[in-house]
Write an enzyme that holds these catalytic residues in place. Structure first.
Site, mmCIF file in Angstrom:
data_model
loop_
_atom_site.group_PDB
_atom_site.id
_atom_site.type_symbol
_atom_site.label_atom_id
_atom_site.label_comp_id
_atom_site.label_asym_id
_atom_site.label_seq_id
_atom_site.Cartn_x
_atom_site.Cartn_y
_atom_site.Cartn_z
ATOM 1 C CD GLN A 131 -2.783 1.092 2.516
ATOM 2 O OE1 GLN A 131 -2.472 0.448 3.510
ATOM 3 N NE2 GLN A 131 -3.937 1.709 2.433
ATOM 4 N N GLY A 132 0.768 2.055 -1.058
ATOM 5 C CA GLY A 132 1.560 3.275 -1.180
ATOM 6 C C GLY A 132 0.744 4.510 -0.856
ATOM 7 C CE1 TYR A 133 -4.000 4.249 -0.815
ATOM 8 C CE2 TYR A 133 -5.171 4.672 1.228
ATOM 9 C CZ TYR A 133 -5.183 4.284 -0.087
ATOM 10 O OH TYR A 133 -6.378 3.939 -0.693
ATOM 11 C CB SER A 134 2.032 6.714 5.031
ATOM 12 O OG SER A 134 0.841 6.396 5.713
ATOM 13 C CB SER A 174 2.578 -3.253 5.351
ATOM 14 O OG SER A 174 2.238 -2.364 6.389
ATOM 15 C CD GLU A 257 -6.647 0.116 6.618
ATOM 16 O OE1 GLU A 257 -5.465 -0.182 6.846
ATOM 17 O OE2 GLU A 257 -7.011 1.283 6.397
ATOM 18 C CB SER A 386 -3.455 8.687 13.954
ATOM 19 O OG SER A 386 -4.075 9.878 13.498
ATOM 20 C CD GLU A 388 -3.862 11.839 17.531
ATOM 21 O OE1 GLU A 388 -3.406 11.817 18.678
ATOM 22 O OE2 GLU A 388 -3.674 10.919 16.701
#
Length: 407
Positions: A131-134, A174, A257, A386, A388
């Site tokens: 997964q290429g998100y963050s 990951s 997810e 997160s 938040e």
């Protein structure tokens, strides 16, 4: 709301329980319990072979429609499958990102050609996904993505078509070092800001222009990675949805997810809690009334968490809530993540001073299961959205409160 299981569901439970009991023997027996949180490196090749064994017997992608290679199981049968898988102490699966996230996203948003190209490989566990998100500046704030992609002619000058050329960096990716493909959220419209102008691209990892650097964790594993794209390429038609409209696709994936498979975590958590209670009785820590009260509170909270999750899934199935909309899914994430962190803290309290010491036999050290639980569970309230971010989702999208001020 009726949350009971039908006779058909109970028969299915008996079927999957019997299959797991029969198959987790012989060469597969040593895989029981392997690959849990913070231990993705354990017996990876053997677990991959086990996953392909599952696929050969029709036990992957069980909730997918049959026309896409799945079993088309009902919501409650999917819950049963995941619960029994965890109860059998079966090894952690290696294809979660493909099976639970990308596959359903392609079924919902992908083209017929993309579905035909990629879904069979996910079902058969022949192609693994990352997964290429963050990004370093866009972790919880995904709309701040800075990785860029542009369309160019293919480099051989043959006029055969166009490709996306990608430049940027992803982090906390990951299992990228064990995957063949990554789905990437990239900015494809120059000058665009926030969630506008983003595209959802499918990118091969085995190519020049992609560098993968594992990140060593406190627990000793390295399942997270930094991924650098420097002129990496993927075909023009490997964009899911419309170019520039990738935000909706990315949010749809996050809805998947927090689906059925996360509910099975409560079964695993129950086993962890029981083990901590047993440890407390062995060490005498159970005689401490304050500690005993904390353990009792954890047991009650876990039952409430499971009940809430079942009701939330019922609402999603009935259409009363949207998994992608945030409501129930965000609450569940907040509840289980903080519960698991508290369990890790109590486990270390039960271990006492001995829990502060690591064995020096490993490189650089070896952790016992309680130390690993404590350290890895510190990240529960960060990864996958997160605390938040979940609170902002509930406040802004569900309750309609004013948006948080941004600098």
């Amino acid at each position: 709301m009726d949350l009971s299981y039908s006779e058909e569901d109970q028969a299915f439970r008996a079927e999957i329980r019997a299959w797991l009991e029969e198959n987790l023997t012989g060469e597969w027996a040593e895989l029981r319990g392997m690959g849990g949180a913070g231990r993705d490196h354990e017996m990876f090749e053997e677990r991959l072979a086990w996953n392909r064994h599952l696929a050969a017997h029709g036990w992957t992608c069980v909730g997918w429609p049959t026309e896409h290679g799945g079993r088309g199981l009902s919501l409650w049968q999917q819950v049963i499958f995941h619960e029994e898988y965890v109860r059998a102490n079966a090894p952690a699966r290696v294809n979660h990102l493909g099976e639970e996230l990308l596959g359903p996203t392609l079924i919902a948003f992908g083209s017929a050609e993309q579905q035909k190209r990629f879904l069979p490989g996910i079902v058969a566990v022949e192609e693994l996904w990352a997964q290429g998100y963050s990004e370093p500046g866009a972790g919880s704030d995904l709309a701040n993505v800075q990785t860029k992609a542009r369309l160019e002619e293919t480099p051989d000058g043959s006029g055969a078509g166009q490709q996306w050329v990608i430049d940027g960096q992803k982090v906390w990716t990951s299992n990228a070092h064990q995957s063949q493909w990554v789905f990437v959220v990239a900015r494809t419209e120059p000058g665009s800001k926030r969630h506008h102008g983003l595209s959802f691209l499918l990118v091969p990892l085995d190519q020049e222009g992609v560098e993968i650097r594992p990140i060593e964790q406190l627990t000793g594993g390295s399942e997270f990675n930094e991924v650098f794209f420097t002129g990496a390429r993927t075909d023009a038609d490997l964009v899911v949805g419309e170019p520039g409209k990738g935000w909706g696709v990315a949010m749809g994936l996050l809805g998947f997810e927090r689906g059925v498979s996360t509910l099975a975590q409560t079964v695993d958590f129950s086993r962890e809690l029981a083990a901590v209670v047993s440890l407390a009785k062995e060490t005498g820590a159970f005689e401490d009334p304050v500690l005993r009260d904390r353990l009792a509170a954890l047991a009650v909270e876990l039952e409430v968490t499971r009940s809430f999750a079942l009701h939330g899934l019922s609402d999603v199935e009935s259409g009363a809530d949207s998994a992608a909309g945030g409501g129930a899914g965000s609450i569940f994430k907040l509840v289980w993540a903080n519960w698991h962190r508290r369990l890790g803290e109590v486990a270390m309290q039960v271990r006492g001073p001995a829990g502060l010491l690591a064995r020096a036999s490993g490189t650089p050290y070896d952790l016992d299961e309680w130390q690993r639980l404590f350290l890895f569970s510190r990240a529960d309230t960060i990864y996958g959205g997160s605390d938040e971010v979940q609170k902002n989702i509930l406040a802004e999208r569900v309750l309609g409160l004013p948006k948080e001020a941004r600098g």
